[in-house]
Write an enzyme that holds these catalytic residues in place. Structure first.
Site, PDB file in Angstrom:
ATOM      1  CE  LYS A 178      -1.989   2.958   1.981  1.00 12.83           C
ATOM      2  NZ  LYS A 178      -1.757   4.386   1.649  1.00 12.83           N
ATOM      3  CD  GLU A 253      12.080   3.734   9.750  1.00 10.76           C
ATOM      4  OE1 GLU A 253      11.967   4.687  10.565  1.00 10.76           O
ATOM      5  OE2 GLU A 253      12.281   3.869   8.538  1.00 10.76           O
ATOM      6  CB  CYS A 287      12.532   8.180   9.163  1.00  9.71           C
ATOM      7  SG  CYS A 287      13.408   7.059   8.085  1.00  9.71           S
ATOM      8  CD  GLU A 383       9.779  12.406  12.080  1.00  5.65           C
ATOM      9  OE1 GLU A 383       8.628  11.927  12.126  1.00  5.65           O
ATOM     10  OE2 GLU A 383      10.776  11.757  11.715  1.00  5.65           O
TER      11      GLU A 383
HETATM   12  P1  NAI Z   1       1.290   8.432   7.979  1.00  2.00           P
HETATM   13  O1  NAI Z   1       2.072   7.651   8.965  1.00  2.00           O
HETATM   14  O2  NAI Z   1      -0.141   8.668   8.305  1.00  2.00           O
HETATM   15  O3  NAI Z   1       1.370   7.726   6.527  1.00  2.00           O
HETATM   16  C1  NAI Z   1       2.262   6.697   6.189  1.00  2.00           C
HETATM   17  C2  NAI Z   1       1.527   5.590   5.451  1.00  2.00           C
HETATM   18  O4  NAI Z   1       0.524   5.046   6.305  1.00  2.00           O
HETATM   19  C3  NAI Z   1       0.785   6.037   4.186  1.00  2.00           C
HETATM   20  O5  NAI Z   1       0.858   5.003   3.226  1.00  2.00           O
HETATM   21  C4  NAI Z   1      -0.638   6.180   4.669  1.00  2.00           C
HETATM   22  O6  NAI Z   1      -1.605   6.047   3.662  1.00  2.00           O
HETATM   23  C5  NAI Z   1      -0.739   5.032   5.637  1.00  2.00           C
HETATM   24  N1  NAI Z   1      -1.801   5.164   6.641  1.00  2.00           N
HETATM   25  C6  NAI Z   1      -2.327   6.303   7.152  1.00  2.00           C
HETATM   26  N2  NAI Z   1      -3.277   6.011   8.064  1.00  2.00           N
HETATM   27  C7  NAI Z   1      -3.358   4.672   8.135  1.00  2.00           C
HETATM   28  C8  NAI Z   1      -4.137   3.764   8.905  1.00  2.00           C
HETATM   29  N3  NAI Z   1      -5.034   4.180   9.795  1.00  2.00           N
HETATM   30  N4  NAI Z   1      -3.931   2.440   8.738  1.00  2.00           N
HETATM   31  C9  NAI Z   1      -3.013   1.985   7.861  1.00  2.00           C
HETATM   32  N5  NAI Z   1      -2.260   2.797   7.109  1.00  2.00           N
HETATM   33  C10 NAI Z   1      -2.416   4.124   7.240  1.00  2.00           C
HETATM   34  O7  NAI Z   1       2.088   9.781   7.786  1.00  2.00           O
HETATM   35  P2  NAI Z   1       1.588  11.200   7.192  1.00  2.00           P
HETATM   36  O8  NAI Z   1       0.345  11.652   7.866  1.00  2.00           O
HETATM   37  O9  NAI Z   1       1.575  11.120   5.721  1.00  2.00           O
HETATM   38  O10 NAI Z   1       2.789  12.157   7.672  1.00  2.00           O
HETATM   39  C11 NAI Z   1       2.735  12.773   8.946  1.00  2.00           C
HETATM   40  C12 NAI Z   1       4.085  12.780   9.632  1.00  2.00           C
HETATM   41  O11 NAI Z   1       4.548  11.445   9.792  1.00  2.00           O
HETATM   42  C13 NAI Z   1       5.214  13.455   8.886  1.00  2.00           C
HETATM   43  O12 NAI Z   1       5.206  14.827   9.082  1.00  2.00           O
HETATM   44  C14 NAI Z   1       6.416  12.798   9.503  1.00  2.00           C
HETATM   45  O13 NAI Z   1       6.739  13.431  10.718  1.00  2.00           O
HETATM   46  C15 NAI Z   1       5.952  11.395   9.779  1.00  2.00           C
HETATM   47  N6  NAI Z   1       6.401  10.472   8.716  1.00  2.00           N
HETATM   48  C16 NAI Z   1       7.495   9.684   8.970  1.00  2.00           C
HETATM   49  C17 NAI Z   1       7.991   8.874   7.978  1.00  2.00           C
HETATM   50  C18 NAI Z   1       9.177   8.008   8.215  1.00  2.00           C
HETATM   51  O14 NAI Z   1       9.909   7.703   7.293  1.00  2.00           O
HETATM   52  N7  NAI Z   1       9.385   7.520   9.433  1.00  2.00           N
HETATM   53  C19 NAI Z   1       7.412   8.832   6.635  1.00  2.00           C
HETATM   54  C20 NAI Z   1       6.224   9.643   6.480  1.00  2.00           C
HETATM   55  C21 NAI Z   1       5.767  10.437   7.502  1.00  2.00           C
END
Ligand code: NAI
Ligand code: MG
Length: 486
Positions: A178, A253, A287, A383
């Site tokens: 996904k 992660e 990250c 972050e």
């Molecule tokens: P997110 O964690 O919500 O999104 C990451 C993935 O999870 C996307 O594919 C999204 O569609 C999916 N997702 C979202 N809600 C879900 C749910 N309830 N169940 C299963 N999958 C779900 O991150 P978002 O909102 O795009 O970004 C917010 C913050 O998260 C960023 O500002 C950053 O601080 C952090 N982040 C950290 C990352 C890393 O590499 N550790 C990568 C992306 C975001």
């Protein structure tokens, strides 16, 4: 505005075929450099997740019993096919995500490299032989988990695709991927390349869609045997909780607030290079970004002078022009980052460098540095996921360690010094899943990666991912059942 009908369409990849979503629904992705719609993408929802998990389930028996060298060969072919499409995939990634073209090229190469690395692992999944008494033979076997789910973020879509999916397939699992709703295009394209090289249908399925609609039903699906998630802490907790409800193996992660410690005896040019790469690569949306510069009081002023000069020479532009830094991925991310810059102004005063958005279309923000930051401030603890560096001064080794460790996260920690004793004392005492000495982002596909504390648990990359994607079976045989006892 581009008319919707002109946009290229990206469908789901399920069971080796490209198919529309069950509902027929699509969503648009946006080019963050122009704010214009970029592509039309099939919008997966629960019925599509059902279909993909079912295709992955049907494919599992055949794939897990495919000769290991044959699995390896197919993944190696996929690596080559990804490489052969490097330019096309890189351009797509740049348009979808905003990153500079050369960074997108390197992400595509990294993805190919993950498939190549794990292709080589497929026929080396040895178990152990464990000595007991003479009456027993005992050995372990590594078996795949079954159907695995990879929920991928938008910051490094192609890179993390390879990192999460390649070890799953190499160890005999099938996969349902996904990608993030902001950046789903390269995942769909790699799914199609997998079919082209002859990966059996259903082994690799790609279901673009939104978190709630597609991610959640995938994470909570009882037919999924392993989940790999990279993203935010709150979503990670939701995904982890859903997986545990089914007693499904899960790996999270979740980002960081990583300290980059600079001592006066460091090679300062190289430390400035590292600092810039650590916080401005991918516009800080990484990250493992080095978002806290922890610099010794004796070198702080000189270091910041050099850093400021170097930032002044940076180009910020659309990724396709291959600048030093592109736009942020989305309007939402721009809002988050500008909010944090405002918080920074309140906490630490005006930034030393940057602090503004660019006066043009696209989600551009300047490379930004806040000096005089206290480790307790929000801009030192939270972050930001943008090109915003917080500079914290220290005097002693104990202070540097205290600052480094005094956060909820523990993904990466870096140190720049010529004193190897000091570097290794820091490596020993710092709470982080990886330690970089004299270079930010040191390491490669071969080196395990994951977090301490709120940065999550489980490891990907290297051979550590093999543990994450397999379960150990112990077999113990009494080879003398009829022998007289005593
Ligand atoms: P997110 O964690 O919500 O999104 C990451 C993935 O999870 C996307 O594919 C999204 O569609 C999916 N997702 C979202 N809600 C879900 C749910 N309830 N169940 C299963 N999958 C779900 O991150 P978002 O909102 O795009 O970004 C917010 C913050 O998260 C960023 O500002 C950053 O601080 C952090 N982040 C950290 C990352 C890393 O590499 N550790 C990568 C992306 C975001
Ligand atoms: Mg996009």
């Amino acid at each position: 505005m581009t008319a919707q009908t002109d946009l290229n369409t990206y469908d789901l990849v399920v069971g080796g075929e490209t198919v529309a979503a069950d509902s027929g629904g699509y969503f648009e992705t946006v080019d963050p450099a122009t704010e214009e719609p970029l592509a039309k993408v099939a919008r997966a929802r629960k019925p599509d997740i059902e279909r993909a998990v079912s295709a992955a389930t049907d494919a599992h028996e055949k794939w897990s019993s495919t000769a290991p060298q044959e699995r390896g060969r197919l993944l190696s072919d996929l690596a080559e096919r990804i490489r052969a499409n490097q330019e096309r995939l890189a351009l797509l990634e740049t348009r979808d995500n905003g990153k500079p073209l050369s960074h997108a090229r390197s992400d595509v190469e990294t993805c190919a490299r993950y498939f190549e690395y794990y292709a080589g692992v497929a026929d080396k999944l040895h178990g152990d032989s464990i000595p007991l008494t003479d009456d027993y033979v005992d050995y372990t076997v590594r078996e795949p988990l079954g159907v695995t789910a990879q929920i991928i973020p938008w910051n490094l879509p192609t890179n993390i695709f390879g990192r999460s999916v390649a070890p799953a397939l190499a160890t005999g699992n099938t996969a349902v991927v996904k990608p993030a709703e902001q950046t789903p295009l390269t995942a769909v394209e790699i799914g199609k390349l997998a079919a082209e090289v002859g990966l059996p249908e259903g082994v690799l399925n790609v279901v673009p869609g939104f978190g709630e609609e597609a991610g959640a039903p995938l994470a909570e699906h009882p037919g999924v045997d392993g989940v790999s998630f990279t993203g935010s802490v709150p979503t990670g907790i939701e995904v982890g909780t859903a997986a545990v409800e089914n007693l499904t193996n899960v790996h999270l992660e979740l980002g960081g607030k990583s300290p980059n410690v600079v001592w006066p005896d460091a090679d300062i040019d190289s430390a400035v290079d590292s600092t810039m790469r650590g916080i401005f690569a991918n516009a800080g949306q990484v990250c493992s970004a080095g978002s806290r510069l922890v610099v010794h009081e004796d070198v702080r002023a000189a270091f910041l002078d050099t850093l400021t000069d170097r930032i002044g020479a940076m180009t910020v532009d659309a990724g396709e022009t291959d600048p030093d830094m592109g736009p942020l991925v989305s309007e939402t991310q721009l809002e988050t980052v500008t909010e944090y810059i405002e918080i920074g102004r309140t906490e630490a005063g005006d930034p030393l460098v940057g602090g503004d958005t660019l006066d043009r279309d696209g989600y551009f923000v300047e490379p930004t540095v806040f000096d005089g930051v206290e480790n307790s401030m929000r801009i030192a603890q939270e972050e930001i996921f943008g090109p915003v560096l917080s500079v914290i001064e220290f005097g002693t080794e104990a202070e540097a360690l205290e600052i480094a460790n005094n956060v909820e996260y523990g993904l990466v920690a870096g140190i720049h010094t010529r004193d190897m004793g000091r570097a290794h004392r820091f490596a020993r005492d710092v709470q982080a899943g990886q330690v970089y000495i004299n270079e930010w982002f040191a390491g490669g596909e071969e080196t395990p990666f994951g977090g301490f504390k709120k940065s999550g648990f489980g490891r990907e990359k290297g051979l550590a991912a093999v543990d994450a994607y397999t379960q150990v079976k112990n077999v113990c045989a009494n080879i003398s059942p009829t022998r007289e006892r005593g």
